[in-house]
Design an enzyme around this catalytic site. Structure first.
Site, mmCIF file in Angstrom:
data_model
loop_
_atom_site.group_PDB
_atom_site.id
_atom_site.type_symbol
_atom_site.label_atom_id
_atom_site.label_comp_id
_atom_site.label_asym_id
_atom_site.label_seq_id
_atom_site.Cartn_x
_atom_site.Cartn_y
_atom_site.Cartn_z
ATOM 1 N N SER B 138 -5.827 -1.639 5.634
ATOM 2 C CA SER B 138 -5.537 -3.005 6.078
ATOM 3 C C SER B 138 -6.354 -3.343 7.312
ATOM 4 O O SER B 138 -6.717 -2.447 8.094
ATOM 5 C CB SER B 138 -4.057 -3.147 6.418
ATOM 6 O OG SER B 138 -3.821 -4.384 7.060
ATOM 7 N N TYR B 151 2.803 0.141 11.616
ATOM 8 C CA TYR B 151 2.041 -0.079 10.397
ATOM 9 C C TYR B 151 0.541 0.010 10.685
ATOM 10 O O TYR B 151 -0.206 0.720 10.003
ATOM 11 C CB TYR B 151 2.414 -1.465 9.843
ATOM 12 C CG TYR B 151 1.621 -1.940 8.651
ATOM 13 C CD1 TYR B 151 1.855 -1.428 7.381
ATOM 14 C CD2 TYR B 151 0.651 -2.949 8.791
ATOM 15 C CE1 TYR B 151 1.145 -1.904 6.281
ATOM 16 C CE2 TYR B 151 -0.053 -3.425 7.697
ATOM 17 C CZ TYR B 151 0.195 -2.905 6.446
ATOM 18 O OH TYR B 151 -0.503 -3.367 5.363
HETATM 19 N N1 LIG Z 1 -0.086 -8.279 1.249
HETATM 20 C C1 LIG Z 1 -0.908 -8.259 2.286
HETATM 21 O O1 LIG Z 1 -1.099 -9.272 2.959
HETATM 22 C C2 LIG Z 1 -1.638 -6.981 2.649
HETATM 23 C C3 LIG Z 1 -2.555 -7.039 3.695
HETATM 24 C C4 LIG Z 1 -3.242 -5.881 4.031
HETATM 25 C C5 LIG Z 1 -3.003 -4.701 3.355
HETATM 26 N N2 LIG Z 1 -2.085 -4.679 2.334
HETATM 27 C C6 LIG Z 1 -1.851 -3.396 1.664
HETATM 28 O O2 LIG Z 1 -1.996 -3.560 0.261
HETATM 29 C C7 LIG Z 1 -1.215 -2.574 -0.396
HETATM 30 C C8 LIG Z 1 -0.410 -3.226 -1.483
HETATM 31 O O3 LIG Z 1 0.538 -4.069 -0.909
HETATM 32 P P1 LIG Z 1 1.200 -5.353 -1.595
HETATM 33 O O4 LIG Z 1 0.888 -6.475 -0.730
HETATM 34 O O5 LIG Z 1 0.840 -5.423 -3.005
HETATM 35 O O6 LIG Z 1 2.749 -5.082 -1.373
HETATM 36 P P2 LIG Z 1 3.812 -4.147 -2.089
HETATM 37 O O7 LIG Z 1 4.147 -4.690 -3.388
HETATM 38 O O8 LIG Z 1 4.916 -3.958 -1.107
HETATM 39 O O9 LIG Z 1 3.019 -2.787 -2.285
HETATM 40 C C9 LIG Z 1 3.350 -1.600 -1.720
HETATM 41 C C10 LIG Z 1 3.419 -0.568 -2.804
HETATM 42 O O10 LIG Z 1 3.641 0.722 -2.250
HETATM 43 C C11 LIG Z 1 4.668 1.351 -2.978
HETATM 44 N N3 LIG Z 1 5.339 2.392 -2.220
HETATM 45 C C12 LIG Z 1 5.876 2.304 -0.998
HETATM 46 N N4 LIG Z 1 6.411 3.489 -0.668
HETATM 47 C C13 LIG Z 1 6.198 4.333 -1.702
HETATM 48 C C14 LIG Z 1 6.527 5.682 -1.959
HETATM 49 N N5 LIG Z 1 7.184 6.405 -1.077
HETATM 50 N N6 LIG Z 1 6.157 6.220 -3.141
HETATM 51 C C15 LIG Z 1 5.502 5.500 -4.054
HETATM 52 N N7 LIG Z 1 5.167 4.215 -3.869
HETATM 53 C C16 LIG Z 1 5.518 3.635 -2.699
HETATM 54 C C17 LIG Z 1 5.591 0.218 -3.310
HETATM 55 O O11 LIG Z 1 6.513 0.602 -4.311
HETATM 56 P P3 LIG Z 1 7.890 -0.240 -4.549
HETATM 57 O O12 LIG Z 1 7.516 -1.380 -5.429
HETATM 58 O O13 LIG Z 1 8.765 0.757 -5.228
HETATM 59 O O14 LIG Z 1 8.393 -0.677 -3.227
HETATM 60 C C18 LIG Z 1 4.586 -0.814 -3.756
HETATM 61 O O15 LIG Z 1 4.135 -0.576 -5.054
HETATM 62 C C19 LIG Z 1 -0.375 -1.906 0.691
HETATM 63 O O16 LIG Z 1 -0.961 -0.687 1.045
HETATM 64 C C20 LIG Z 1 -0.472 -2.875 1.838
HETATM 65 O O17 LIG Z 1 -0.294 -2.236 3.080
HETATM 66 C C21 LIG Z 1 -1.403 -5.790 1.972
#
Ligand SMILES: NC(=O)c1ccc[n+]([C@@H]2O[C@H](COP(=O)([O-])OP(=O)(O)OC[C@H]3O[C@@H](n4cnc5c(N)ncnc54)[C@H](OP(=O)(O)O)[C@@H]3O)[C@@H](O)[C@H]2O)c1
Ligand SMILES: Cc1cc2nc3c(=O)[nH]c(=O)nc-3n(C[C@H](O)[C@H](O)[C@H](O)COP(=O)(O)OP(=O)(O)OC[C@H]3O[C@@H](n4cnc5c(N)ncnc54)[C@H](O)[C@@H]3O)c2cc1C
Lengths: 450, 248
Positions: B138, B151
């Site tokens: 990120s 984070y």
């Molecule tokens: N959205 C943004 O604006 C943004 C910005 C910068 C970076 N990111 C990064 O992009 C990535 C995807 O995020 P997203 O926005 O799509 O949100 P998200 O749906 O919350 O994605 C996070 C994922 O990580 C999984 N996860 C968390 N803990 C876990 C564990 N212990 N074991 C296995 N899986 C686990 C979650 O599973 P569950 O569904 O079971 O919770 C979910 O699939 C993340 O790394 C996030 O930090 C997002």
């Protein structure tokens, strides 16, 4: 589960009326059901392409946009199961390259499957093939009490019929199974006919009732003997052989890019002012006349969805918004009454420059809009005098035994509505039984006392 | 077809993971989604199979369960061509300041566990001689801020891990490492936040850029949206005495 809750001003595609509601955005079908449970004054919302107040709850509105996953496809039966927020555009993007289309599509591909079922939308082939309901095998409906029921023609058939065209007032559709239509090419073989007035246009539609797709575009600026002057477009899905004959150098399924390059058949006339419009309509008709009797190939995208080429065209009407007026007049009265309506409209002078005339066949849902007859559609900007004028048109429609389309309506009276929809009493009964009467309430249903 | 490529997405229940897998599926890649929420992963896998016609499967994996993490790669029936790890947790910064358990979960989920897992892939891909490792970090990891420093710190760690891994593997052969730094993406993670529209992208933008950086136009580090590279360069250039008084 819910995201972005909060009070927002929401309206339909016509931007009229705009009213406050709590907008909820569940991410899964189960989440949608949970939000429905225990709420009152709530209704489902799809892509917001209904023009009026049908998809805005008096208290809360549950968006289906997070219910956007496809579930399964069986190529042998062409049956596709999708969540209710999947759009027709999504389906065509995934399946047109594999040789499948939808037998019934409305004039924009940006509608959801849930919205298409709830309005039992019609295409240019309703007179032959029926409405969207005819391609629906089954769906799952979340009732206001939280129960999830499967509905089809054999299971919970009454609820199935009430939900087709039921404008979200029986429950929230969570997912649905549709039957796709195999096609040989992405093209339509289109024939253009010129009709000098309304009678001639209706003759054309009537004489070509066996053609799959037919529609007449009426020049609303024509008056007197030319009142109702139209171009009538007749079309069939082009077979492999049609493509070889008419477009030997065209690919059977061109990539989306090339498809987009083809010019929309319909120019968005109402984006122009009245002076340039007269010239434009003239040109438009001459071009149409020149094409008469010479079939040509048109890609499905500009053929079915000409307006989709222009994003947010609804904004040109400004902040007060606009109303789309769509009525259906039974066959035996259609010629007289439509001529009277067109005459009033052309005298008033602020309707869209083009109006659409289509044939409709029999209804399938309890309060589905279509019934055998002719349907006329046009847009009016909202002004201080508009609603009194439309009441005048309503009187003609009611007198002829016709009705107005709820997916377009924002202003008809209860009396007009009740006279047009004999299935209303049965729908009310079903709403009573499921607890929907007091719980599922949109601005439309509150206004019309559904 | 024996030469069908395959992708494994760790965090297959997420919107970014779903969009990324779908992007590869449209090019005919076979898809496996690993997730702790198998029902959500199955829903995504069904969607991908239905839209693209490719084969999909799901696999249970909770990265914070030591028993599941260790030996995960050794236990795979087939090694994918590309692995994409999108696992992450934003967490509640304010709560984390007083709740060490939550702070630990945030740090482990964003840094420790993904790093340990990707090391397993680095070794397996190295032994095989090829593969791409995509880690979704990120922009929050580029500079620590008051609003999300647990984070951010963990993502910083993850970015550095990926950088080091890339360095090691570049010297050794054909295994590639891609670091992805999204800015704002409309997903489940950010659903409760008001995001600045001009800087916010949909998950399929991230998916497209990942596919490109892996397959069509190889890249080491990508920012999504691209303009975030400039935004972060400016933020990182601010002198600390000024930066520490800012609210961004
Ligand atoms: N959205 C943004 O604006 C943004 C910005 C910068 C970076 N990111 C990064 O992009 C990535 C995807 O995020 P997203 O926005 O799509 O949100 P998200 O749906 O919350 O994605 C996070 C994922 O990580 C999984 N996860 C968390 N803990 C876990 C564990 N212990 N074991 C296995 N899986 C686990 C979650 O599973 P569950 O569904 O079971 O919770 C979910 O699939 C993340 O790394 C996030 O930090 C997002
Ligand atoms: C340019 C344009 C052209 C059009 N052409 C045609 C046409 O040719 N023929 C035609 O019939 N219509 C046409 N329409 C109207 C449009 O097809 C219908 O209004 C359709 O219902 C819109 O679908 P939506 O997903 O946008 O639903 P919305 O507008 O969001 O909702 C419409 C109704 O469906 C209900 N609803 C939505 N989702 C669900 C759900 N999951 N469960 C239960 N109820 C639900 C809502 O409560 C509401 O009553 C056109 C509209 C536009 C903007």
């Amino acid at each position: 589960m819910a995201s972005d809750p909060g009070e927002v001003g929401l309206s339909g595609w016509g931007n009229y009326p705009r009213v406050p509601t709590e907008l909820l955005a569940p991410r899964t079908p189960a989440g949608a059901r949970d939000l429905l449970l225990g709420r009152s004054g709530v209704v489902a919302r799809g892509a917001g392409r209904a023009y009026g107040d049908a998809a805005v709850g008096t208290h809360s509105t549950i968006s289906s946009r997070g219910l956007n996953r496809m579930r399964s496809f069986d190529a042998a039966t062409a049956q596709l199961t999708v969540e209710a927020g999947v759009t027709i555009a999504d389906i065509l993007a995934a399946f047109e390259p594999r040789g499948f289309f939808l037998k019934v599509v409305p004039g924009t591909k940006f509608v959801t499957v849930g919205g298409a079922i709830a309005a039992d939308v019609h295409g240019k082939n309703h007179h032959r093939d029926g409405g969207f309901g005819t391609i629906v095998e089954s769906f799952r409906l979340a009732l206001p009490g939280g129960e999830i029921v499967s509905c089809s023609r054999s299971e919970n058939a009454a609820l199935f019929a009430a939900t087709l065209g039921g404008m979200g007032l029986t429950g929230m559709i969570l997912d649905a199974t549709l039957r796709l239509l195999p096609i040989e090419t992405a093209w339509l073989r289109q024939d253009t006919r010129v009709a000098g007035n309304l009678d001639a246009a209706i003759d054309q539609l009537e004489n070509n009732a066996s053609t799959t797709y037919s529609v007449a575009w009426i020049d609303c600026l024509a008056r007197g003997a030319a009142l109702g002057r139209s171009l009538v477009y007749l079309a069939e899905h082009a077979s492999r052989r049609d493509r070889e004959l008419l477009g030997p150098d065209l690919e059977p399924f061109p990539s989306r890019r090339t498809a987009r390059l083809s010019v929309p058949e319909l120019f968005p006339g109402w984006l122009l002012n009245r002076a340039s419009m007269r010239a434009f309509n003239e040109l438009y008709f001459r071009r149409g006349a020149a094409q008469q009797g010479r079939p040509r190939l048109v890609h499905w995208d500009p053929y079915f969805f000409p307006l989709d080429a222009i994003a947010d065209w609804n904004r040109v009407y400004g902040r007060r918004g606009f109303v789309q007026y769509q009525c259906v007049i039974p066959l035996d009265r259609a010629r007289r009454v439509l001529a009277d309506i067109l005459d009033l409209v052309s005298r008033r002078g602020d309707a869209s420059f083009l109006a659409v005339l289509k044939q409709l066949g029999d209804a399938s849902g309890l309060i589905s809009f279509p019934r055998r007859g002719y349907t006329l559609t046009m847009d009016f900007p909202v002004t201080d005098t508009l609603f009194a004028f439309l009441d005048q048109l309503d009187a003609l429609v009611v007198d002829a035994g016709g009705r107005l389309y709820l997916a377009k309506d924002a202003r008809q009276s209860r009396a007009t509505f009740e006279s047009g929809y004999p299935g209303l009493a049965a729908l009310r009964d079903i709403r009573q039984q499921t607890g929907a009467s007091t719980r599922l309430v949109s601005h439309l249903s509150a206004r019309l006392g559904i | 077809m024996t030469d069908t490529k395959s992708i494994l997405v760790i965090g297959g229940s997420s919107d970014i993971g779903h969009a990324t897998a779908l992007r590869y599926a449209k090019e005919g890649w076979r898809v496996t989604l690993a997730a702790r929420d198998l029902e959500a992963a199955q829903r995504n896998a069904d969607d991908i199979r239905t839209r693209s016609g490719v084969e999909t499967s799901v696999q249970a994996l909770d990265l914070l369960q030591a028993g599941q993490l260790a030996g995960f790669v050794a236990g795979l029936s087939t090694l994918p061509d590309t692995v994409v790890c999108v696992v992450g947790e934003l967490g509640d910064q304010l709560r984390a300041q007083t709740d060490p358990e939550l702070a630990t979960t945030i740090m482990r989920t964003n840094f420790e566990a993904p790093s340990l897992l990707l090391e397993q892939f680095a070794q397996a891909f190295g032994a095989r001689g090829y593969g791409t490792i995509v880690g979704v970090s990120s922009v929050a990891g580029d500079r620590g801020r008051a609003s999300n420093y647990y984070y951010g710190a963990a993502k910083a760690g993850f970015s550095q891990f990926l950088s080091g891994l890339r360095n090691r593997l570049a010297l050794a052969g054909k295994v590639r490492v891609v670091t992805v730094k999204p800015g704002f993406v409309r997903t489940k993670m950010t659903a409760h936040m008001k995001l600045p529209a001009p800087l916010t992208v949909e998950p399929d933008r991230v998916a497209e850029d990942i596919y490109r950086a892996d397959v069509t136009r190889p890249r080491d580090v990508i920012y999504v949206a691209r303009r975030f590279r400039l935004v972060m360069t400016i933020i990182c250039a601010l002198p600390e005495p000024i930066f520490k008084r800012m609210r961004i």
